[in-house]
Write a protein that holds these residues in place. Structure first.
Motif, PDB file in Angstrom:
ATOM      1  N   SER A  36       0.822  -1.203   0.000  1.00  0.00           N
ATOM      2  CA  SER A  36       0.000   0.000   0.000  1.00  0.00           C
ATOM      3  C   SER A  36       0.862   1.262   0.000  1.00  0.00           C
ATOM      4  O   SER A  36       1.761   1.397   0.842  1.00  0.00           O
ATOM      5  CB  SER A  36      -0.909   0.012   1.230  1.00  0.00           C
ATOM      6  OG  SER A  36      -1.497   1.291   1.398  1.00  0.00           O
ATOM      7  N   TRP A  38       0.000   4.093   1.045  1.00  0.00           N
ATOM      8  CA  TRP A  38      -0.231   4.798   2.301  1.00  0.00           C
ATOM      9  C   TRP A  38       0.650   4.235   3.412  1.00  0.00           C
ATOM     10  O   TRP A  38       1.201   4.990   4.217  1.00  0.00           O
ATOM     11  CB  TRP A  38      -1.706   4.702   2.693  1.00  0.00           C
ATOM     12  CG  TRP A  38      -2.596   5.427   1.738  1.00  0.00           C
ATOM     13  CD1 TRP A  38      -3.437   4.883   0.820  1.00  0.00           C
ATOM     14  CD2 TRP A  38      -2.698   6.850   1.582  1.00  0.00           C
ATOM     15  NE1 TRP A  38      -4.072   5.870   0.098  1.00  0.00           N
ATOM     16  CE2 TRP A  38      -3.645   7.089   0.543  1.00  0.00           C
ATOM     17  CE3 TRP A  38      -2.099   7.931   2.217  1.00  0.00           C
ATOM     18  CZ2 TRP A  38      -3.971   8.373   0.143  1.00  0.00           C
ATOM     19  CZ3 TRP A  38      -2.436   9.206   1.811  1.00  0.00           C
ATOM     20  CH2 TRP A  38      -3.364   9.424   0.784  1.00  0.00           C
ATOM     21  N   SER A  87      -0.520   4.527  -8.536  1.00  0.00           N
ATOM     22  CA  SER A  87      -0.394   3.820  -7.263  1.00  0.00           C
ATOM     23  C   SER A  87       0.879   2.970  -7.225  1.00  0.00           C
ATOM     24  O   SER A  87       1.640   2.998  -6.256  1.00  0.00           O
ATOM     25  CB  SER A  87      -1.625   2.938  -7.032  1.00  0.00           C
ATOM     26  OG  SER A  87      -1.492   2.213  -5.839  1.00  0.00           O
TER      27      SER A  87
END
Length: 198
Positions: A36, A38, A87
């Protein structure tokens, strides 16, 4: 050339070199397990906070050591913009910059002699094939030379831009290789003057 240890004394300088290298190995492995962006951004912020614990001067020096990474960041970022994989690109960039920053933190807070002792201890099982001292010295010099050579490449590129309007691209490779060989000769002479690697 042989030391990139920060002259600014921090709490991390007092930690054992083996513990720092083991923590670096675990942290780097953890970065590659994270997918991820994040979570990786959180790891990057934690790394920034780690640098700031050493004070502003220490953090600024660490940031300067990371500056030669910008061509890699630019290439990876542009490629993922072109492929519309924002991403994936963010994850790769965060992982790369954070891993290099953590390695740089260990390098800045660990003396070459301490790092050499750790590598020599780890290389002891290979003593029938190769003297542990020489193998340890090779590992330590590789770790020390990487940021030095990145900095040298940045200097050569800046010199090219000051003299020519065109981008340097592959033209800096020959001067960079010659500079690396020259640095290797100087380090070899310094080692011989100090009694070699034995």
């Amino acid at each position: 050339m042989l030391t990139l240890t920060s002259p600014v004394e921090t709490w991390a300088h007092r930690l054992p070199a083996g513990a720092k290298l083991a923590a670096l190995a675990l942290a780097t492995t953890g970065l590659f397990l994270l997918a991820s962006p994040w979570a990786l951004a959180g790891a990057a912020l934690a790394t920034v906070a780690l640098y700031l614990t050493g004070g502003g001067r220490f953090a600024r020096t660490g940031a300067r050591h990371l500056w030669p990474l910008w061509p890699f960041v630019a290439v990876v970022g542009l490629w993922h913009l072109w492929t519309a994989d924002l991403s994936g690109g963010a994850a790769i960039l965060l992982r790369m910059v954070t891993a290099v920053a953590l390695a740089n933190f260990v390098t800045m807070t660990t003396r070459l002699s301490e790092m050499l002792a750790v590598f020599e201890h780890l290389a002891r099982p290979l003593s029938p094939l190769l003297p542990p001292r020489r193998l340890a010295l090779a590992f330590a010099l590789v770790i020390r030379f990487i940021p030095v050579m990145l900095d040298r490449m940045a200097q050569i590129e800046a010199s090219w831009r000051a003299r020519a309007p065109r981008r340097p691209r592959w033209r800096v490779l020959v001067p960079a290789v010659l500079a690396a060989l020259d640095d290797a000769d100087r380090v070899a002479e310094a080692l011989r003057a100090r009694g070699g690697a034995d």
